[in-house]
Design a protein around this motif. Structure first.
Motif, mmCIF file in Angstrom:
data_model
loop_
_atom_site.group_PDB
_atom_site.id
_atom_site.type_symbol
_atom_site.label_atom_id
_atom_site.label_comp_id
_atom_site.label_asym_id
_atom_site.label_seq_id
_atom_site.Cartn_x
_atom_site.Cartn_y
_atom_site.Cartn_z
ATOM 1 N N ALA A 145 -5.240 5.068 3.197
ATOM 2 C CA ALA A 145 -4.312 5.290 2.085
ATOM 3 C C ALA A 145 -3.765 6.707 2.064
ATOM 4 N N GLY A 146 -4.454 7.633 2.736
ATOM 5 C CA GLY A 146 -3.995 9.023 2.756
ATOM 6 C C GLY A 146 -4.671 9.806 3.862
ATOM 7 N N VAL A 147 -3.965 10.776 4.384
ATOM 8 C CA VAL A 147 -4.502 11.627 5.452
ATOM 9 C C VAL A 147 -4.156 13.084 5.172
ATOM 10 N N ARG A 148 -4.802 13.964 5.914
ATOM 11 C CA ARG A 148 -4.533 15.397 5.782
ATOM 12 C C ARG A 148 -4.244 16.007 7.153
ATOM 13 N N ASN A 149 -3.751 17.249 7.129
ATOM 14 C CA ASN A 149 -3.592 17.984 8.379
ATOM 15 C C ASN A 149 -4.915 18.633 8.755
ATOM 16 N N GLU A 150 -4.956 19.319 9.865
ATOM 17 C CA GLU A 150 -6.209 19.911 10.332
ATOM 18 C C GLU A 150 -6.756 20.933 9.352
ATOM 19 N N ALA A 151 -5.870 21.737 8.759
ATOM 20 C CA ALA A 151 -6.313 22.812 7.868
ATOM 21 C C ALA A 151 -6.736 22.304 6.499
ATOM 22 N N GLY A 152 -6.261 21.136 6.107
ATOM 23 C CA GLY A 152 -6.627 20.572 4.810
ATOM 24 C C GLY A 152 -5.735 20.995 3.665
ATOM 25 N N ASN A 153 -4.679 21.750 3.962
ATOM 26 C CA ASN A 153 -3.769 22.156 2.883
ATOM 27 C C ASN A 153 -2.641 21.160 2.665
ATOM 28 N N VAL A 154 -2.383 20.304 3.659
ATOM 29 C CA VAL A 154 -1.320 19.298 3.546
ATOM 30 C C VAL A 154 -1.947 17.917 3.468
ATOM 31 N N VAL A 155 -1.607 17.172 2.421
ATOM 32 C CA VAL A 155 -2.150 15.828 2.203
ATOM 33 C C VAL A 155 -1.006 14.862 1.909
ATOM 34 N N GLY A 156 -1.064 13.693 2.540
ATOM 35 C CA GLY A 156 -0.144 12.615 2.220
ATOM 36 C C GLY A 156 -0.912 11.452 1.649
ATOM 37 N N LEU A 157 -0.416 10.882 0.563
ATOM 38 C CA LEU A 157 -1.093 9.782 -0.126
ATOM 39 C C LEU A 157 -0.057 8.741 -0.512
ATOM 40 N N MET A 158 -0.281 7.487 -0.133
ATOM 41 C CA MET A 158 0.676 6.444 -0.490
ATOM 42 C C MET A 158 0.586 6.046 -1.966
ATOM 43 N N PRO A 159 -0.587 5.794 -2.552
ATOM 44 C CA PRO A 159 -0.646 5.500 -3.992
ATOM 45 C C PRO A 159 -0.247 6.712 -4.845
ATOM 46 N N HIS A 160 -0.067 6.464 -6.140
ATOM 47 C CA HIS A 160 0.499 7.451 -7.061
ATOM 48 C C HIS A 160 -0.532 7.979 -8.060
ATOM 49 N N PRO A 161 -1.216 9.071 -7.770
ATOM 50 C CA PRO A 161 -2.172 9.615 -8.738
ATOM 51 C C PRO A 161 -1.508 10.147 -9.998
ATOM 52 N N GLU A 162 -0.218 10.523 -9.906
ATOM 53 C CA GLU A 162 0.466 11.075 -11.085
ATOM 54 C C GLU A 162 0.658 10.035 -12.181
ATOM 55 N N HIS A 163 0.478 8.749 -11.846
ATOM 56 C CA HIS A 163 0.580 7.697 -12.850
ATOM 57 C C HIS A 163 -0.782 7.324 -13.419
ATOM 58 N N ALA A 164 -1.784 8.117 -13.110
ATOM 59 C CA ALA A 164 -3.132 7.848 -13.628
ATOM 60 C C ALA A 164 -3.775 9.166 -14.050
ATOM 61 N N VAL A 165 -3.119 9.837 -15.004
ATOM 62 C CA VAL A 165 -3.620 11.139 -15.451
ATOM 63 C C VAL A 165 -3.879 11.184 -16.952
ATOM 64 N N GLU A 166 -3.583 10.096 -17.671
ATOM 65 C CA GLU A 166 -3.831 10.055 -19.109
ATOM 66 C C GLU A 166 -4.036 8.612 -19.539
ATOM 67 N N THR A 167 -4.777 8.423 -20.609
ATOM 68 C CA THR A 167 -5.142 7.070 -21.030
ATOM 69 C C THR A 167 -3.987 6.339 -21.708
ATOM 70 N N LEU A 168 -2.968 7.066 -22.162
ATOM 71 C CA LEU A 168 -1.855 6.423 -22.860
ATOM 72 C C LEU A 168 -1.106 5.462 -21.943
ATOM 73 N N THR A 169 -0.963 5.843 -20.678
ATOM 74 C CA THR A 169 -0.256 5.009 -19.713
ATOM 75 C C THR A 169 -1.071 4.904 -18.434
ATOM 76 N N GLY A 170 -0.832 3.852 -17.659
ATOM 77 C CA GLY A 170 -1.522 3.717 -16.392
ATOM 78 C C GLY A 170 -2.936 3.205 -16.551
#
Length: 228
Positions: free
Chosen positions: A179-204
């Motif tokens: 679902a997600g990978v990083r570069n060798e250094a660990g500073n770059v991450v790609g993620l297919m799902p959307h964590p920004e839609h799961a940050v508060e109980t009101l929505t998501g």
């Protein structure tokens, strides 16, 4: 920390990402794709959407946006960069991450609450989690299947660069349930799902995605892990 969120033509989750950045305790800075200026931010988020309508190939046009020249250079120097969904596609097209994202194996758009296992907590974007944590975030994609040749897959597995893996069924045909990978250094991450839609109980589906936005402080050594 100042976190830039880039808006491309067709971005639709940029405002959501800005809100998640703020809820995570950081300052959100709006960045425009046509400006070769990162405005001195400490990190960058490439949000989800359909940049340039996905008319050529997802992310293939956006990689040439003026801002991406700055992002690529800064990422090479250690700037934390998170690409979500379309942002993940852009990172792969920009060669900041290995592999590619192709059409879902069932040829349909997938939209669901998706369980993930966080496998790598050494990155700038997952340091709030404990390895093996199981979280639920939103997934919505039509071209979300992560693919790479066997040698590349074996390499990223051996180097521990799989950041997250799908649980409860593979939603799009991603090889090895990635679902997600990083570069060798660990500073770059790609993620297919959307964590920004799961940050508060009101929505998501809850707040399981918030760790992606609180991790910068943990990674920088100024906060403790907050998610088990």
């Amino acid at each position: 920390m100042k976190v830039g969120v880039v808006t491309f033509p067709g971005s639709l989750d940029d405002v959501d990402a800005q809100r998640a950045v703020r809820i995570g305790g950081n300052e959100a800075v709006a960045l425009w794709h046509g400006d070769a200026d990162l405005q001195g931010v400490d990190a960058v988020v490439l949000p989800g959407g359909f940049s340039y309508g996905d008319y050529l190939r997802c992310g293939a046009i956006s990689r040439f946006s003026p801002v991406m020249g700055e992002v690529v250079a800064a990422a090479g120097a250690g700037l934390p960069v998170l690409g979500i969904c379309n942002g993940f596609q852009i990172l792969c097209e920009s060669h900041l991450l290995p592999g590619a994202l192709i059409r879902n194996d069932h040829r349909k758009f997938a939209c669901r609450d998706q369980r993930l296992r966080i496998e790598d907590t050494t990155t700038a974007w997952t340091s709030s989690y404990v390895a093996g944590s199981e979280v639920t975030v939103v997934l919505k994609n039509g071209e979300g299947a992560f693919v790479a040749d066997e040698a590349t897959l074996d390499q990223i597995e051996a180097e521990g660069r799989v950041v997250a893996r799908y649980l409860g069924g593979n939603p799009n045909g991603s090889l090895r349930d990635i679902a997600g990978v990083r570069n060798e250094a660990g500073n770059v991450v790609g993620l297919m799902p959307h964590p920004e839609h799961a940050v508060e109980t009101l929505t998501g589906p809850g707040t399981d995605g918030l760790g992606f936005f609180t991790s910068l402080a943990v990674w920088a050594g100024v906060a403790e892990r907050t998610f088990a």
